[in-house]
Design a protein around this motif. Structure first.
Motif, PDB file in Angstrom:
ATOM      1  N   THR A 251      37.905  58.490  35.368  1.00 42.18           N
ATOM      2  CA  THR A 251      38.273  57.383  34.397  1.00 42.18           C
ATOM      3  C   THR A 251      39.695  57.257  34.270  1.00 42.18           C
ATOM      4  N   THR A 252      40.039  56.205  33.925  1.00 40.64           N
ATOM      5  CA  THR A 252      41.783  55.861  33.423  1.00 40.64           C
ATOM      6  C   THR A 252      41.738  54.691  32.501  1.00 40.64           C
ATOM      7  N   VAL A 253      42.772  54.315  31.692  1.00 42.19           N
ATOM      8  CA  VAL A 253      42.815  53.467  30.872  1.00 42.19           C
ATOM      9  C   VAL A 253      43.846  52.587  31.354  1.00 42.19           C
ATOM     10  N   ILE A 254      43.403  51.212  31.215  1.00 40.85           N
ATOM     11  CA  ILE A 254      44.122  49.749  31.564  1.00 40.85           C
ATOM     12  C   ILE A 254      44.152  48.964  30.022  1.00 40.85           C
ATOM     13  N   HIS A 255      45.393  48.779  29.916  1.00 42.21           N
ATOM     14  CA  HIS A 255      45.594  47.951  28.478  1.00 42.21           C
ATOM     15  C   HIS A 255      44.658  48.424  27.451  1.00 42.21           C
ATOM     16  N   GLY A 256      44.528  49.738  27.131  1.00 41.05           N
ATOM     17  CA  GLY A 256      43.747  50.115  25.926  1.00 41.05           C
ATOM     18  C   GLY A 256      42.373  50.579  26.167  1.00 41.05           C
ATOM     19  N   LYS A 290      30.617  46.584  37.145  1.00 39.91           N
ATOM     20  CA  LYS A 290      31.010  45.568  36.385  1.00 39.91           C
ATOM     21  C   LYS A 290      31.958  44.665  37.431  1.00 39.91           C
ATOM     22  N   VAL A 291      32.975  45.410  38.099  1.00 40.32           N
ATOM     23  CA  VAL A 291      33.797  44.882  39.215  1.00 40.32           C
ATOM     24  C   VAL A 291      33.576  45.709  40.495  1.00 40.32           C
ATOM     25  N   VAL A 292      33.869  44.901  41.651  1.00 45.11           N
ATOM     26  CA  VAL A 292      33.755  45.571  43.124  1.00 45.11           C
ATOM     27  C   VAL A 292      34.874  45.448  43.770  1.00 45.11           C
ATOM     28  N   LEU A 293      35.445  46.475  44.391  1.00 42.39           N
ATOM     29  CA  LEU A 293      36.570  46.675  45.139  1.00 42.39           C
ATOM     30  C   LEU A 293      36.392  46.865  46.437  1.00 42.39           C
ATOM     31  N   TYR A 294      36.392  45.840  47.528  1.00 42.66           N
ATOM     32  CA  TYR A 294      36.104  46.170  48.901  1.00 42.66           C
ATOM     33  C   TYR A 294      37.605  46.286  49.472  1.00 42.66           C
ATOM     34  N   VAL A 295      37.393  47.588  50.156  1.00 43.19           N
ATOM     35  CA  VAL A 295      38.453  47.929  50.912  1.00 43.19           C
ATOM     36  C   VAL A 295      38.545  47.788  52.484  1.00 43.19           C
ATOM     37  N   PRO A 316      32.477  39.923  39.964  1.00 45.94           N
ATOM     38  CA  PRO A 316      33.880  39.699  40.456  1.00 45.94           C
ATOM     39  C   PRO A 316      33.871  40.844  41.620  1.00 45.94           C
ATOM     40  N   LEU A 317      34.467  40.070  42.631  1.00 46.87           N
ATOM     41  CA  LEU A 317      34.930  40.911  44.018  1.00 46.87           C
ATOM     42  C   LEU A 317      36.026  40.941  44.291  1.00 46.87           C
ATOM     43  N   ILE A 318      36.996  42.132  44.387  1.00 48.26           N
ATOM     44  CA  ILE A 318      38.259  41.915  44.759  1.00 48.26           C
ATOM     45  C   ILE A 318      38.471  42.563  46.350  1.00 48.26           C
ATOM     46  N   ILE A 319      38.915  41.811  47.174  1.00 51.33           N
ATOM     47  CA  ILE A 319      39.289  42.232  48.453  1.00 51.33           C
ATOM     48  C   ILE A 319      40.590  43.102  48.468  1.00 51.33           C
ATOM     49  N   ALA A 350      50.108  48.576  40.936  1.00 49.26           N
ATOM     50  CA  ALA A 350      50.151  47.885  39.480  1.00 49.26           C
ATOM     51  C   ALA A 350      49.631  46.560  39.366  1.00 49.26           C
ATOM     52  N   GLU A 351      50.005  45.652  40.553  1.00 46.48           N
ATOM     53  CA  GLU A 351      49.267  44.642  40.633  1.00 46.48           C
ATOM     54  C   GLU A 351      47.533  44.445  40.745  1.00 46.48           C
ATOM     55  N   LEU A 352      47.152  45.506  41.433  1.00 44.44           N
ATOM     56  CA  LEU A 352      45.644  45.561  41.580  1.00 44.44           C
ATOM     57  C   LEU A 352      45.016  46.174  40.138  1.00 44.44           C
ATOM     58  N   ARG A 353      45.874  47.015  39.451  1.00 40.48           N
ATOM     59  CA  ARG A 353      45.207  47.211  38.030  1.00 40.48           C
ATOM     60  C   ARG A 353      45.022  45.973  36.932  1.00 40.48           C
ATOM     61  N   GLU A 354      46.166  45.092  37.156  1.00 38.79           N
ATOM     62  CA  GLU A 354      46.117  43.909  36.331  1.00 38.79           C
ATOM     63  C   GLU A 354      45.144  43.208  36.989  1.00 38.79           C
ATOM     64  N   LYS A 355      44.725  42.854  38.069  1.00 40.70           N
ATOM     65  CA  LYS A 355      43.553  42.001  38.698  1.00 40.70           C
ATOM     66  C   LYS A 355      42.269  42.525  38.159  1.00 40.70           C
ATOM     67  N   ILE A 356      42.207  43.838  38.245  1.00 41.01           N
ATOM     68  CA  ILE A 356      40.845  44.475  37.866  1.00 41.01           C
ATOM     69  C   ILE A 356      40.707  44.457  36.431  1.00 41.01           C
ATOM     70  N   PHE A 357      41.664  44.386  35.414  1.00 42.21           N
ATOM     71  CA  PHE A 357      41.582  44.170  33.976  1.00 42.21           C
ATOM     72  C   PHE A 357      41.077  42.698  33.907  1.00 42.21           C
ATOM     73  N   GLU A 358      41.835  41.838  34.502  1.00 41.87           N
ATOM     74  CA  GLU A 358      41.464  40.436  34.318  1.00 41.87           C
ATOM     75  C   GLU A 358      40.000  40.131  34.835  1.00 41.87           C
ATOM     76  N   SER A 359      39.693  40.588  36.106  1.00 40.98           N
ATOM     77  CA  SER A 359      38.305  40.385  36.327  1.00 40.98           C
ATOM     78  C   SER A 359      37.140  41.030  35.548  1.00 40.98           C
ATOM     79  N   ALA A 360      37.426  41.968  34.823  1.00 42.54           N
ATOM     80  CA  ALA A 360      36.281  42.416  33.896  1.00 42.54           C
ATOM     81  C   ALA A 360      36.056  41.548  32.864  1.00 42.54           C
ATOM     82  N   GLY A 361      36.821  40.603  32.386  1.00 46.41           N
ATOM     83  CA  GLY A 361      36.677  39.683  31.446  1.00 46.41           C
ATOM     84  C   GLY A 361      36.768  40.218  30.071  1.00 46.41           C
TER      85      GLY A 361
END
Length: 441
Positions: A251-256, A290-295, A316-319, A350-361
């Motif tokens: 686990t980690t914390v993004i924007h609280g 809740k969110v999927v990252l495809y690498v 949400p699926l992030i490539i 850093a950009e990925l972390r922001e996109k993950i937070f945004e995708s979580a809604g």
């Protein structure tokens, strides 16, 4: 004890009608005439008159305390022995140990808070990130209760109008309940209930964390990405394909908000039974995430991408195009966002972390936010919404007022179950009627 033993300072809290007099009988100072909300330094003795410790006692008088009763807080040194002796001295003078949650239960019974606020106290104690702490504080401050109170007033108004119509049903020329007005009021209530119900998704995320699955073919850098996101060597990294054979998480914390990242076995065709079991668990994690990252690491989507996409149609699926430190990013996709990174070098994280937070809604949370975090509250809100939906349907179908009133009572009772107070009583309905209308003077 209000604190664990073993620290520099320990606190023993006493509440009840004899709290001040009992503490005063063991204290060198005079508490009986002390002003409320004051601190007093002195010596604390056992019931045999032997000195136990130098202490500071805080004093609160009813009803201006947490429990609504007289309260004292004895701050002494945190030795387990000293704290035990202080407790024993108080018990010998007539006190008893409080039961689990008894202080908050007394606060509720004495009208210091409603049930939803009491439950928020437990949420605050259990909070493990800024967002869950802010949501709990908001509920303790009564913001959720205030919203329910407004809904209650609206339901009371509707109930009063319908009850009045029923009382004077033999006077056909009198119309007290304008159906258009009632329908608009019911729609307002329904909209607010929907907002509260929808907030539960954020509430669950705050309490349990947001699950993020990291999937993709073997050896594309999933484990390196997990370690980079967690800033920890959680997963074993190796050039050997199929190194990760089971689910690894952290686990980690993004924007609280807490995010739980799950590194899964690489997807590929294999005859290795253990690795195949790991791949099956990968697809199981897709259902929970809740969110999927495809690498991917070569600027192309592997054949297995379609299967992954089919399994996460509603998520949400992030490539993620990895290893861009070795070659320029080139991957594009119209259906899903693409983030170019180098997990090894840390580029794009850093950009990925922001996109993950945004995708979580997740909604922005502060100490005034009204977020439903409790499953009991959520269930009651669903039942209340069902009742108000029946009201709307009945109003459209011109159903009789007595049947509509029954659904209104059911709706208000469900909301009252959340706070434990404020059920609409027949007496209150009558008071509302006669405060708004003048019938024959």
């Amino acid at each position: 004890m209000a604190t664990p033993s073993g620290g520099a300072i320990g606190i023993v809290r006493v509440s009840g009608p004899e709290a001040i007099s009992i503490a005063d009988s063991l204290f060198s100072g005079n508490l009986s005439e002390a002003k409320a909300a004051t601190l007093h330094y002195g010596q604390f003795y056992n019931d045999q008159g032997s000195l136990l410790d130098d202490v500071v006692i805080g004093l609160w008088r009813a009803p201006h305390s947490y429990t609504g009763e007289d309260c004292v807080e004895i701050s002494c040194h945190g030795s387990a022995y000293i704290l035990g002796q202080v407790l024993q001295a108080l018990i010998n003078k007539g006190c008893r140990h409080a039961g689990p949650g008894e202080y908050t239960m007394r606060a509720y019974l004495n009208g210091k808070m409603d049930l939803s606020q009491a439950e928020a106290v437990a949420d605050l104690v259990a909070s493990n990130n800024r967002a869950s702490q802010q949501a709990a504080i908001s509920q303790i401050k009564g913001h959720f209760s205030s919203v329910l109170s407004i809904l209650r007033e609206q339901l009371l108004k509707m109930t009063s109008l319908l009850e009045l119509e029923l009382d004077f049903s033999d006077h056909e020329e009198l119309e007290f309940a304008d159906r258009g007005e009632l329908k608009q009021l019911a729609k307002t209530i329904d909209k607010k209930l929907t907002e509260l119900i929808d907030s539960y998704a954020t509430g669950q995320a705050l309490r349990e964390g947001v699950s993020v699955a990291i999937v993709g073919a073997t050896n594309v850098g999933k484990s390196t990405l997990l370690n980079q996101l967690l800033q920890d060597d959680k997963a074993i990294v190796s050039p050997v394909a199929g190194t990760t054979r089971d689910v690894i998480d952290g686990t980690t914390v993004i924007h609280g908000v807490t995010f739980r990242f799950v590194d899964t076995a690489g997807i590929r065709k294999t005859n290795d039974q253990i690795e195949q079991l790991g791949i099956e668990r990968t697809f199981s994690q897709l259902q929970k995430a809740k969110v999927v990252l495809y690498v991917t690491d070569n600027g192309k989507l592997a054949p297995d991408f379609k299967e992954v996409e089919e399994n996460v149609k509603d998520k949400p699926l992030i490539i993620i195009e990895n290893k861009t430190d070795l070659r320029p990013a080139s991957l594009k996709n119209e259906a899903h966002p693409v983030i170019a990174i180098s997990a090894k070098k840390g580029y794009g994280i850093a950009e990925l972390r922001e996109k993950i937070f945004e995708s979580a809604g997740i909604r922005e949370v502060n100490e005034t936010s009204v977020i439903v975090t409790n499953a009991r509250h959520y269930g009651a809100l669903l039942s209340a919404k069902k009742s108000i939906a029946n009201v709307l349907q009945a109003l459209s179908a011109q159903i009789s007022a007595d049947l509509i009133a029954e659904d209104l009572h059911q709706c208000s009772d469900e909301l009252a179950n959340i706070t434990g107070v404020d059920r609409i009583t027949p007496t209150e309905t009558l008071s509302s009627i006669f405060s708004h209308f003048c019938i024959g003077k």
